[in-house]
Design an enzyme around this catalytic site. Structure first.
Site, PDB file in Angstrom:
ATOM      1  CD  GLN A   1      67.867  52.007  66.392  1.00 31.47           C
ATOM      2  OE1 GLN A   1      68.504  52.792  65.693  1.00 31.47           O
ATOM      3  NE2 GLN A   1      66.680  51.556  66.037  1.00 31.47           N
TER       4      GLN A   1
ATOM      5  CB  SER B   1      75.931  53.126  65.755  1.00 29.67           C
ATOM      6  OG  SER B   1      75.131  53.547  64.685  1.00 29.67           O
ATOM      7  CG  LEU B   2      72.313  56.912  69.312  1.00 34.73           C
ATOM      8  CD1 LEU B   2      71.819  58.214  68.717  1.00 34.73           C
ATOM      9  CD2 LEU B   2      71.223  56.168  70.026  1.00 34.73           C
TER      10      LEU B   2
ATOM     11  NE  ARG C   1      73.210  58.481  63.385  1.00 31.92           N
ATOM     12  CZ  ARG C   1      73.190  57.242  63.847  1.00 31.92           C
ATOM     13  NH1 ARG C   1      72.215  56.860  64.655  1.00 31.92           N
ATOM     14  NH2 ARG C   1      74.138  56.374  63.500  1.00 31.92           N
TER      15      ARG C   1
ATOM     16  CG  HIS D   1      76.218  51.481  60.389  1.00 32.42           C
ATOM     17  ND1 HIS D   1      76.765  52.742  60.547  1.00 32.42           N
ATOM     18  CD2 HIS D   1      75.518  51.214  61.528  1.00 32.42           C
ATOM     19  CE1 HIS D   1      76.421  53.203  61.752  1.00 32.42           C
ATOM     20  NE2 HIS D   1      75.678  52.310  62.352  1.00 32.42           N
TER      21      HIS D   1
ATOM     22  CD  GLN E   1      77.801  57.168  63.089  1.00 29.34           C
ATOM     23  OE1 GLN E   1      76.613  57.355  62.809  1.00 29.34           O
ATOM     24  NE2 GLN E   1      78.248  57.157  64.323  1.00 29.34           N
TER      25      GLN E   1
END
Length: 387
Positions: free
Chosen positions: A91, A176-177, A201, A289, A338
């Protein structure tokens, strides 16, 4: 090509906290995985077994190698030796106009058509025409980047020599994503199932952000130890619910800090006294996170429990511990962790380089990952493929 693994298996303790960058960089050489079962008959006497698919031409298709690995063994890729990597953005990489090339490649355009049916809106139109404010929202940007990145794989496939590049890839990961994109490319789940997970998500992370007054800021020009000292100093001035922590270990001189808004403001106010070159408030919904995302975990875990996940055909490096995982149940647990765990991207890249990685491709919108890679290793070879 996957190498035949050797015992004993490596076990990951999922209950332990996420490693710090220093501990991840110095993590012990993993044990070799347990041997592949010689035959179906051998597997019957022990744990149940699953087929390990080889590289395939499709995003989610797989072909059996003719060997089996025991379910519960998570060390199939413990001794991986990377040469060519696909890296997928997270992102923040979104930009109006992305996806425009996909309309000229039927396989890429088909992914957007499938996405429209799942999402209930015209994703390609949002990607190519915006508006920017809507595309930047967490609930839209995450599916948009996921689909555009996998469409970029199809754009590459359609180019002369593109299939040879795809076939050469022996490791993948995403920021991440982007870890979901990497898992889809590696055949751990289908394009459709991955998109459903990413959609949920994004929605869950947006809801968790709306429930708390939180933010993220990039600290530029300091090493990770100094950024940690800056966070410690900021935390001394705010309540516990406003505390901050390093959320993204990106590359030397660029670390993202997440936490309560007052804590972030304290980081910004103190940054110059710690010799930071600058701070940049990130245009995200909240403190990704960190524990601020905890309300999203149960929703994501429920969706993961209902999703079929297979052993990836190539190593997919986890954001949580900079390690590839092969056991589907472990992958589900890692993905659940995560969104509340710091992203160990710097450790991931340094580990790949240290293991001999020769060439990388950034698949998807923007050139964020290429910039990070060059900051870690100026000599790194990376090519961008958009859609």
């Amino acid at each position: 090509m996957l190498r035949r693994p050797r015992p004993p298996p490596l076990r990951l303790r999922l209950g332990s906290p996420a490693p710090t960058m220093a501990s991840t960089l110095a993590f012990l050489r993993p044990s070799a995985p347990s041997p592949l079962a010689a035959s179906r008959g051998a597997a019957r006497g022990g744990p149940s077994a699953v087929r390990v698919p080889c590289r395939s031409r499709g995003v989610s298709a797989g072909v059996s190698l003719g060997s089996e690995v025991a379910v519960g063994s998570d060390a199939l890729f413990a001794d991986y030796k990377p040469t060519t990597a696909f890296l997928f953005p997270g992102q923040g990489a979104q930009t109006v106009g992305m996806g425009a090339e996909a309309v000229n490649v039927p396989a890429a355009a088909k992914l957007f058509d499938k996405a429209n049916d799942i999402l209930g809106y015209d994703l390609l139109d949002l990607c190519t025409n915006g508006p920017k404010g809507k595309l930047d929202s967490t609930v839209i940007s995450q599916p948009a980047i996921y689909v555009t990145s996998l469409a970029a794989v199809e754009v590459l496939r359609a180019r002369e020599g593109g299939q040879n590049v795809i076939d050469s890839v022996d490791v993948t990961c995403g920021l991440s994503l982007g870890e979901y994109t990497a898992l889809a490319f590696a055949g751990a789940f289908s394009f459709e199932d991955g998109l459903k997970l990413v959609k949920l998500r994004g929605e869950a992370m947006q809801d968790a952000s709306d429930a708390a007054n939180s933010a993220m800021v990039s600290v530029i020009g300091l090493d990770s130890e100094k950024v940690q000292e800056l966070c410690d100093a900021a935390n001394e001035e705010v309540d516990e619910k406003e505390r901050v922590q390093i959320a993204n270990f990106l590359c030397p001189g660029n670390y993202a800090v997440s936490g309560g808004v007052k804590g972030i403001e304290a980081v910004e106010a103190k940054a110059k006294s710690f010799k930071a070159r600058m701070t940049v408030r990130l245009a995200v919904a909240g403190a990704f996170h960190t524990s601020f995302m905890q309300p999203a975990v149960s929703r994501l875990e429920s969706a993961l429990a209902e999703t079929e996940i297979k052993t990836p055909r190539i190593p997919v490096i986890s954001n949580v511990d900079a390690t590839p995982h092969s056991d589907p149940d472990t992958i589900k647990k890692i993905l659940g962790r995560q969104i509340t765990s710091p992203v160990q991207w710097e450790s991931t890249v340094k580990t790949l380089m240290g293991k001999g990685l020769e060439k990388s491709y950034e698949l998807g919108p923007g050139k964020v990952i290429a910039g990070i890679l060059k900051r870690i290793n100026k000599g790194a070879s990376i090519e961008n493929v958009g859609a």
